[in-house]
Scaffold this motif. Sequence first.
Motif, PDB file in Angstrom:
ATOM      1  N   TYR A  43       0.840  -1.194   0.000  1.00  0.00           N
ATOM      2  CA  TYR A  43       0.000   0.000   0.000  1.00  0.00           C
ATOM      3  C   TYR A  43       0.869   1.235   0.000  1.00  0.00           C
ATOM      4  CZ  TYR A  43      -4.402  -2.332   0.179  1.00  0.00           C
ATOM      5  OH  TYR A  43      -5.490  -3.084  -0.191  1.00  0.00           O
ATOM      6  N   LEU A  44       0.501   2.206  -0.826  1.00  0.00           N
ATOM      7  CA  LEU A  44       1.288   3.421  -1.032  1.00  0.00           C
ATOM      8  C   LEU A  44       0.423   4.646  -0.817  1.00  0.00           C
ATOM      9  CD1 LEU A  44       2.513   2.337  -4.558  1.00  0.00           C
ATOM     10  CD2 LEU A  44       3.826   2.111  -2.446  1.00  0.00           C
ATOM     11  N   VAL A  45       1.052   5.729  -0.422  1.00  0.00           N
ATOM     12  CA  VAL A  45       0.388   7.027  -0.423  1.00  0.00           C
ATOM     13  C   VAL A  45       1.246   7.994  -1.228  1.00  0.00           C
ATOM     14  CG1 VAL A  45      -0.878   6.768   1.743  1.00  0.00           C
ATOM     15  CG2 VAL A  45       1.429   7.720   1.781  1.00  0.00           C
ATOM     16  N   ALA A  46       0.590   8.943  -1.866  1.00  0.00           N
ATOM     17  CA  ALA A  46       1.279  10.016  -2.581  1.00  0.00           C
ATOM     18  C   ALA A  46       0.981  11.306  -1.831  1.00  0.00           C
ATOM     19  CB  ALA A  46       0.774  10.106  -4.017  1.00  0.00           C
ATOM     20  N   GLU A  47       2.048  12.048  -1.529  1.00  0.00           N
ATOM     21  CA  GLU A  47       1.897  13.284  -0.780  1.00  0.00           C
ATOM     22  C   GLU A  47       2.410  14.466  -1.594  1.00  0.00           C
ATOM     23  OE1 GLU A  47       2.807  13.109   3.544  1.00  0.00           O
ATOM     24  OE2 GLU A  47       3.660  11.164   2.985  1.00  0.00           O
ATOM     25  N   SER A  48       1.726  15.582  -1.452  1.00  0.00           N
ATOM     26  CA  SER A  48       2.138  16.836  -2.070  1.00  0.00           C
ATOM     27  C   SER A  48       1.872  17.946  -1.061  1.00  0.00           C
ATOM     28  CB  SER A  48       1.339  17.079  -3.347  1.00  0.00           C
ATOM     29  OG  SER A  48       1.718  18.294  -3.949  1.00  0.00           O
ATOM     30  N   ASP A  49       2.895  18.720  -0.760  1.00  0.00           N
ATOM     31  CA  ASP A  49       2.772  19.804   0.223  1.00  0.00           C
ATOM     32  C   ASP A  49       2.195  19.314   1.548  1.00  0.00           C
ATOM     33  OD1 ASP A  49       3.791  21.715  -1.590  1.00  0.00           O
ATOM     34  OD2 ASP A  49       1.801  21.960  -2.489  1.00  0.00           O
ATOM     35  N   GLY A  50       2.640  18.136   1.985  1.00  0.00           N
ATOM     36  CA  GLY A  50       2.220  17.594   3.275  1.00  0.00           C
ATOM     37  C   GLY A  50       0.815  17.012   3.307  1.00  0.00           C
ATOM     38  N   ARG A  51       0.170  16.891   2.152  1.00  0.00           N
ATOM     39  CA  ARG A  51      -1.202  16.385   2.063  1.00  0.00           C
ATOM     40  C   ARG A  51      -1.220  15.110   1.227  1.00  0.00           C
ATOM     41  NH1 ARG A  51      -4.381  18.852  -2.251  1.00  0.00           N
ATOM     42  NH2 ARG A  51      -6.167  17.491  -2.478  1.00  0.00           N
ATOM     43  N   ILE A  52      -1.969  14.121   1.677  1.00  0.00           N
ATOM     44  CA  ILE A  52      -2.124  12.905   0.883  1.00  0.00           C
ATOM     45  C   ILE A  52      -3.056  13.208  -0.289  1.00  0.00           C
ATOM     46  CG2 ILE A  52      -3.063  10.556   0.839  1.00  0.00           C
ATOM     47  CD1 ILE A  52      -1.935  10.187   3.652  1.00  0.00           C
ATOM     48  N   VAL A  53      -2.529  12.996  -1.506  1.00  0.00           N
ATOM     49  CA  VAL A  53      -3.284  13.310  -2.723  1.00  0.00           C
ATOM     50  C   VAL A  53      -3.564  12.059  -3.553  1.00  0.00           C
ATOM     51  CG1 VAL A  53      -2.504  15.703  -2.822  1.00  0.00           C
ATOM     52  CG2 VAL A  53      -1.165  13.913  -3.967  1.00  0.00           C
ATOM     53  N   GLY A  54      -3.126  10.910  -3.054  1.00  0.00           N
ATOM     54  CA  GLY A  54      -3.397   9.665  -3.756  1.00  0.00           C
ATOM     55  C   GLY A  54      -2.959   8.485  -2.926  1.00  0.00           C
ATOM     56  N   TYR A  55      -3.490   7.333  -3.261  1.00  0.00           N
ATOM     57  CA  TYR A  55      -3.086   6.100  -2.592  1.00  0.00           C
ATOM     58  C   TYR A  55      -3.405   4.925  -3.505  1.00  0.00           C
ATOM     59  CZ  TYR A  55      -8.046   6.067  -1.388  1.00  0.00           C
ATOM     60  OH  TYR A  55      -9.413   6.110  -1.459  1.00  0.00           O
ATOM     61  N   ALA A  56      -2.759   3.811  -3.231  1.00  0.00           N
ATOM     62  CA  ALA A  56      -2.958   2.629  -4.064  1.00  0.00           C
ATOM     63  C   ALA A  56      -2.594   1.393  -3.259  1.00  0.00           C
ATOM     64  CB  ALA A  56      -2.098   2.713  -5.319  1.00  0.00           C
ATOM     65  N   GLY A  57      -3.187   0.257  -3.624  1.00  0.00           N
ATOM     66  CA  GLY A  57      -2.882  -0.981  -2.937  1.00  0.00           C
ATOM     67  C   GLY A  57      -2.964  -2.182  -3.849  1.00  0.00           C
ATOM     68  N   LEU A  58      -2.145  -3.176  -3.525  1.00  0.00           N
ATOM     69  CA  LEU A  58      -2.050  -4.416  -4.290  1.00  0.00           C
ATOM     70  C   LEU A  58      -1.998  -5.585  -3.327  1.00  0.00           C
ATOM     71  CD1 LEU A  58      -0.910  -5.385  -7.413  1.00  0.00           C
ATOM     72  CD2 LEU A  58       0.986  -5.992  -5.929  1.00  0.00           C
ATOM     73  N   ALA A  59      -2.701  -6.654  -3.652  1.00  0.00           N
ATOM     74  CA  ALA A  59      -2.647  -7.911  -2.893  1.00  0.00           C
ATOM     75  C   ALA A  59      -2.082  -8.979  -3.813  1.00  0.00           C
ATOM     76  CB  ALA A  59      -4.038  -8.316  -2.412  1.00  0.00           C
ATOM     77  N   SER A  60      -1.269  -9.867  -3.247  1.00  0.00           N
ATOM     78  CA  SER A  60      -0.721 -10.951  -4.062  1.00  0.00           C
ATOM     79  C   SER A  60      -1.040 -12.291  -3.414  1.00  0.00           C
ATOM     80  CB  SER A  60       0.791 -10.799  -4.218  1.00  0.00           C
ATOM     81  OG  SER A  60       1.436 -11.017  -2.984  1.00  0.00           O
ATOM     82  N   SER A  61      -1.163 -13.292  -4.268  1.00  0.00           N
ATOM     83  CA  SER A  61      -1.390 -14.667  -3.824  1.00  0.00           C
ATOM     84  C   SER A  61      -0.796 -15.583  -4.886  1.00  0.00           C
ATOM     85  CB  SER A  61      -2.886 -14.935  -3.658  1.00  0.00           C
ATOM     86  OG  SER A  61      -3.097 -16.269  -3.255  1.00  0.00           O
ATOM     87  N   GLY A  62       0.294 -16.232  -4.537  1.00  0.00           N
ATOM     88  CA  GLY A  62       0.970 -17.078  -5.515  1.00  0.00           C
ATOM     89  C   GLY A  62       1.476 -16.250  -6.669  1.00  0.00           C
ATOM     90  N   GLU A  63       1.118 -16.634  -7.879  1.00  0.00           N
ATOM     91  CA  GLU A  63       1.582 -15.921  -9.076  1.00  0.00           C
ATOM     92  C   GLU A  63       0.596 -14.868  -9.556  1.00  0.00           C
ATOM     93  OE1 GLU A  63       2.620 -18.816 -12.031  1.00  0.00           O
ATOM     94  OE2 GLU A  63       4.390 -19.460 -10.917  1.00  0.00           O
ATOM     95  N   LEU A  64      -0.443 -14.592  -8.754  1.00  0.00           N
ATOM     96  CA  LEU A  64      -1.484 -13.656  -9.139  1.00  0.00           C
ATOM     97  C   LEU A  64      -1.522 -12.480  -8.171  1.00  0.00           C
ATOM     98  CD1 LEU A  64      -3.962 -13.094 -10.982  1.00  0.00           C
ATOM     99  CD2 LEU A  64      -5.324 -14.315  -9.291  1.00  0.00           C
ATOM    100  N   ALA A  65      -1.599 -11.266  -8.728  1.00  0.00           N
ATOM    101  CA  ALA A  65      -1.768 -10.053  -7.922  1.00  0.00           C
ATOM    102  C   ALA A  65      -3.086  -9.405  -8.314  1.00  0.00           C
ATOM    103  CB  ALA A  65      -0.613  -9.092  -8.151  1.00  0.00           C
ATOM    104  N   ASP A  66      -3.625  -8.629  -7.385  1.00  0.00           N
ATOM    105  CA  ASP A  66      -4.874  -7.943  -7.631  1.00  0.00           C
ATOM    106  C   ASP A  66      -4.739  -6.496  -7.164  1.00  0.00           C
ATOM    107  OD1 ASP A  66      -7.817  -8.475  -8.415  1.00  0.00           O
ATOM    108  OD2 ASP A  66      -7.964  -7.311  -6.566  1.00  0.00           O
ATOM    109  N   VAL A  67      -4.995  -5.559  -8.066  1.00  0.00           N
ATOM    110  CA  VAL A  67      -5.013  -4.151  -7.688  1.00  0.00           C
ATOM    111  C   VAL A  67      -6.270  -3.955  -6.846  1.00  0.00           C
ATOM    112  CG1 VAL A  67      -5.223  -1.771  -8.506  1.00  0.00           C
ATOM    113  CG2 VAL A  67      -3.742  -3.392  -9.729  1.00  0.00           C
TER     114      VAL A  67
END
Length: 165
Positions: A43-67
Amino acid sequence: MRWWDIDPVLELEKDLFPEDAWSRGMFWSELAHARGPEANRRYLVAESDGRIVGYAGLASSGELADVQTIAVARDHQGTGLGARLLTELLRAATAFECHEVMLECRVDNVRAQKLYERFGFAPIGFRRGYYQPGNVDALVMRLTVASDSGSAPGASSVQGTEIND
């Protein structure tokens, strides 16, 4: 993303996805799987000027990942931040040794679909009524991960925006 990011992420989540926003518990549950030797989430966050302006996450299981999620604040949409977040998720999929990445996207979110297509995701089906309570269908998309996905097509630089775990 860390536990202290959850409150600002929830504010953004509720603004962007008012009908089907994730709960605090959902984020806590995902973050519980993002650290340590058995971690299978990123899980990631994107910050600009001290504010979170985006985020994203990925789960993996074996050879498969899911956004699991990608979100960009309205005032940062169209800047390339979504592409940067997706690039980082694809790097994580490669690190998890996943060969395929799946995602669901609202059928009415054409902007997101175009982003995913630029990265090589292809539609493979639908999930009827997936997004509740609005009963909106999801387009299911899949990408076969190349070994050099760190230089994903469509990625761009966003000045003044920092992406962090």
